[in-house]
Design a protein around this motif. Structure first.
Motif, PDB file in Angstrom:
ATOM      1  N   LEU A   5     -45.251  12.832  24.294  1.00  0.00           N
ATOM      2  CA  LEU A   5     -44.316  13.963  24.278  1.00  0.00           C
ATOM      3  C   LEU A   5     -44.945  15.106  23.498  1.00  0.00           C
ATOM      4  CD1 LEU A   5     -41.120  11.978  23.152  1.00  0.00           C
ATOM      5  CD2 LEU A   5     -41.923  12.366  25.497  1.00  0.00           C
ATOM      6  N   ILE A   6     -44.938  16.301  24.077  1.00  0.00           N
ATOM      7  CA  ILE A   6     -45.379  17.497  23.356  1.00  0.00           C
ATOM      8  C   ILE A   6     -44.116  18.310  23.081  1.00  0.00           C
ATOM      9  CG2 ILE A   6     -46.758  19.609  23.448  1.00  0.00           C
ATOM     10  CD1 ILE A   6     -47.740  16.658  25.580  1.00  0.00           C
ATOM     11  N   ILE A   7     -43.747  18.390  21.826  1.00  0.00           N
ATOM     12  CA  ILE A   7     -42.459  18.973  21.443  1.00  0.00           C
ATOM     13  C   ILE A   7     -42.688  20.270  20.672  1.00  0.00           C
ATOM     14  CG2 ILE A   7     -40.358  18.582  20.086  1.00  0.00           C
ATOM     15  CD1 ILE A   7     -40.755  15.556  20.622  1.00  0.00           C
ATOM     16  N   LYS A   8     -42.097  21.342  21.174  1.00  0.00           N
ATOM     17  CA  LYS A   8     -42.240  22.643  20.505  1.00  0.00           C
ATOM     18  C   LYS A   8     -40.929  23.043  19.839  1.00  0.00           C
ATOM     19  CE  LYS A   8     -42.097  27.230  20.123  1.00  0.00           C
ATOM     20  NZ  LYS A   8     -41.020  28.220  20.333  1.00  0.00           N
ATOM     21  N   ARG A  33     -45.496   8.207  21.513  1.00  0.00           N
ATOM     22  CA  ARG A  33     -46.500   9.085  20.911  1.00  0.00           C
ATOM     23  C   ARG A  33     -46.016  10.518  21.040  1.00  0.00           C
ATOM     24  NH1 ARG A  33     -51.818   6.575  21.005  1.00  0.00           N
ATOM     25  NH2 ARG A  33     -51.588   4.482  21.887  1.00  0.00           N
ATOM     26  N   LYS A  34     -46.320  11.347  20.061  1.00  0.00           N
ATOM     27  CA  LYS A  34     -45.758  12.697  20.071  1.00  0.00           C
ATOM     28  C   LYS A  34     -46.627  13.687  19.312  1.00  0.00           C
ATOM     29  CE  LYS A  34     -42.967  10.755  16.374  1.00  0.00           C
ATOM     30  NZ  LYS A  34     -43.609   9.426  16.411  1.00  0.00           N
ATOM     31  N   ILE A  35     -46.519  14.939  19.734  1.00  0.00           N
ATOM     32  CA  ILE A  35     -47.212  16.048  19.074  1.00  0.00           C
ATOM     33  C   ILE A  35     -46.163  17.115  18.804  1.00  0.00           C
ATOM     34  CG2 ILE A  35     -48.833  17.959  19.481  1.00  0.00           C
ATOM     35  CD1 ILE A  35     -50.536  16.017  21.121  1.00  0.00           C
ATOM     36  N   LEU A  36     -46.213  17.724  17.627  1.00  0.00           N
ATOM     37  CA  LEU A  36     -45.259  18.790  17.311  1.00  0.00           C
ATOM     38  C   LEU A  36     -46.004  20.128  17.264  1.00  0.00           C
ATOM     39  CD1 LEU A  36     -42.248  19.242  16.555  1.00  0.00           C
ATOM     40  CD2 LEU A  36     -42.928  19.064  14.160  1.00  0.00           C
ATOM     41  N   THR A 177     -47.662  13.125  30.483  1.00  0.00           N
ATOM     42  CA  THR A 177     -47.188  14.091  29.490  1.00  0.00           C
ATOM     43  C   THR A 177     -45.797  14.632  29.810  1.00  0.00           C
ATOM     44  OG1 THR A 177     -48.367  15.809  30.705  1.00  0.00           O
ATOM     45  CG2 THR A 177     -49.463  14.909  28.774  1.00  0.00           C
ATOM     46  N   GLU A 178     -45.028  14.791  28.756  1.00  0.00           N
ATOM     47  CA  GLU A 178     -43.704  15.394  28.877  1.00  0.00           C
ATOM     48  C   GLU A 178     -43.648  16.538  27.869  1.00  0.00           C
ATOM     49  OE1 GLU A 178     -40.674  12.370  29.516  1.00  0.00           O
ATOM     50  OE2 GLU A 178     -39.241  13.655  28.473  1.00  0.00           O
ATOM     51  N   LEU A 179     -43.248  17.706  28.347  1.00  0.00           N
ATOM     52  CA  LEU A 179     -43.220  18.903  27.511  1.00  0.00           C
ATOM     53  C   LEU A 179     -41.765  19.217  27.174  1.00  0.00           C
ATOM     54  CD1 LEU A 179     -44.661  21.477  26.384  1.00  0.00           C
ATOM     55  CD2 LEU A 179     -44.594  22.403  28.708  1.00  0.00           C
ATOM     56  N   ILE A 180     -41.469  19.348  25.881  1.00  0.00           N
ATOM     57  CA  ILE A 180     -40.078  19.565  25.457  1.00  0.00           C
ATOM     58  C   ILE A 180     -39.983  20.825  24.603  1.00  0.00           C
ATOM     59  CG2 ILE A 180     -38.169  18.591  24.103  1.00  0.00           C
ATOM     60  CD1 ILE A 180     -39.188  15.809  24.864  1.00  0.00           C
ATOM     61  N   TYR A 181     -39.192  21.783  25.077  1.00  0.00           N
ATOM     62  CA  TYR A 181     -38.957  23.005  24.301  1.00  0.00           C
ATOM     63  C   TYR A 181     -37.609  22.909  23.609  1.00  0.00           C
ATOM     64  CZ  TYR A 181     -42.776  25.371  26.803  1.00  0.00           C
ATOM     65  OH  TYR A 181     -43.989  25.740  27.298  1.00  0.00           O
ATOM     66  N   LEU A 182     -37.629  22.967  22.290  1.00  0.00           N
ATOM     67  CA  LEU A 182     -36.372  22.929  21.540  1.00  0.00           C
ATOM     68  C   LEU A 182     -36.027  24.332  21.081  1.00  0.00           C
ATOM     69  CD1 LEU A 182     -36.980  19.725  19.412  1.00  0.00           C
ATOM     70  CD2 LEU A 182     -35.745  19.947  21.578  1.00  0.00           C
ATOM     71  N   PHE A 183     -34.769  24.691  21.239  1.00  0.00           N
ATOM     72  CA  PHE A 183     -34.344  26.008  20.757  1.00  0.00           C
ATOM     73  C   PHE A 183     -32.894  25.959  20.306  1.00  0.00           C
ATOM     74  CE2 PHE A 183     -32.821  28.500  24.742  1.00  0.00           C
ATOM     75  CZ  PHE A 183     -32.405  27.343  25.379  1.00  0.00           C
TER      76      PHE A 183
END
Lengths: 262, 262
Positions: A5-8, A33-36, A177-183
């Motif tokens: 997961l790629i989390i922004k 597994r994750k990336i911030l 890969t999964e891309l996650i945009y947090l807002f």
């Protein structure tokens, strides 16, 4: 294939001390597994104001003069990055905080424009997927700031949404890969004033329709453009939603999922 | 056994843009394995002043209140660390910039004192030698800032001289370590006003004598105490001298060498 997961996260999470701490506890608890990836938030603007450095925004992008570059480097790569890393470490997550120049992680070139001088704004040239992948295999959780460099000794300010998207694309050769945009909103909304009006799914045809009807506002368009570009380049899923609902977003019971069902 | 140099730079190198750039070119050219440790210099003090945060020094140590901690984290871990890394990368040196919380590199505990509140000043508890060694084997040149953490989510401000010394000690189990302190003088001087009066060698007996005669000033004493403690714990050599003469210092034709010839 391993999943990652790629989390922004955006300013709304970063600017609120208690909210950041509680989000990071949830983040540390994610089993995948994750990336911030993070940018700055209001802190950089507030610091620039305190120092009497005038801030200019153009289409939501900060014009980065030399003094502003120093401020964003201090705030993003320094204070925010290390605050996040120490909080994650205290929750048992072996985080390591990096910026573009570190191990040549992200290179960019200074944005050239015929009429506008964006200053030290950088457009991404390369992502060092080998380095990221190697650090993931060593069980580190990467926390990446939006500061990049040009390989010639110049730091550059880069859009964090784009960094997250490019990392997701670069890793999609090796990972699912999964891309996650947090807002600050629970997802993409049919009505900007109604937080219950979350659009569950958006595909390219529906996206065109939403833009045409001006339901999607200018702030969301770069995020969704980024999302569709990622899906066209190997990223499996893109999700958009609130940092409060990170678990529900991951398991698919909250937020907006962007799909490319061509 | 592989040799490694642990090189600490001070404010005089960091504060001068042209000097820093030229020093880093020389540093990048060093053939031995090497680690760079840095503190802050005047930039942190200047920024604190600009922001109206009063700075208190006690025996040369900064009293680190919450606002000052934010400033030093921004300046050391952010601006200075990333500026150094991008300049080294532009000279072909694969640098990676880390601070204490990153991968749990350096843990510290908040300094307790019966009468003085040092604020968020940290005394080192542990060095993650395994992580340093692993990154060295991956051919990274580490650039380490003086920001540490307590593993409970609190960042701490730590003396960079001590960090360099503790890293050298921790690595001496695996490497032949040499600790190098760079500062504004060509070495330890017999006469503080005469830059040609460099003392070539200091052993414990001579050190006692120099302190007794008050030839060594208060600023040098912590550096030399650090040096002798390192020599007692496995570090092979300690050298003190000018950043301009880094090559000569390494090959032994300039500066002061501290030896423990008991």
């Amino acid at each position: 294939v391993d999943k990652i997961l790629i989390i922004k996260i955006g300013g709304n999470v970063i600017d609120d001390e208690a909210g950041l701490s509680s989000f990071l506890k949830n983040f540390a608890g994610i089993k995948e597994r994750k990336i911030l990836v993070h940018g700055g938030g209001k802190l950089a603007t507030a610091l620039a104001e305190q120092l009497g450095i005038k801030q200019q925004l153009l289409d939501g992008r900060r014009i980065t003069d030399k003094e502003t570059l120093r401020v964003v480097t201090m705030v993003y790569a320094g204070y925010i990055n290390k605050t996040i890393v120490t909080l994650l470490q205290s929750s048992g997550c072996n985080a390591i905080g990096l910026s573009g120049p570190d191990g040549n992680l992200i290179t960019a070139r200074k944005r050239e424009h015929p009429t506008i001088d964006y200053g030290f704004a950088g457009d991404i040239e390369s992502i060092n997927a080998e380095l990221i992948s190697s650090l993931i295999r060593q069980d580190f959780t990467l926390v990446i700031s939006a500061i990049t460099h040009d390989r010639k000794g110049q730091l550059l300010n880069t859009n964090a949404d784009t960094i997250a998207q490019q990392i997701a694309k670069a890793l999609s050769r090796e990972y699912e890969t999964e891309l996650i945009y947090l807002f600050e909103k629970p997802g993409v909304l049919m009505d900007a004033n109604d937080n219950t009006a979350v659009i569950k799914k958006i595909n390219p045809a529906y996206y065109s329709h939403l833009k045409e009807k001006k339901i999607i506002t200018s702030g969301m368009i770069p995020k969704l453009d980024n999302a569709f570009e990622a899906l066209g380049r190997g990223v499996k899923k893109v999700k958009i939603g609130s940092s409060d609902a990170i678990k529900e977003l991951i398991n698919g019971t909250a937020g907006t999922t962007i799909v490319d069902d061509k």
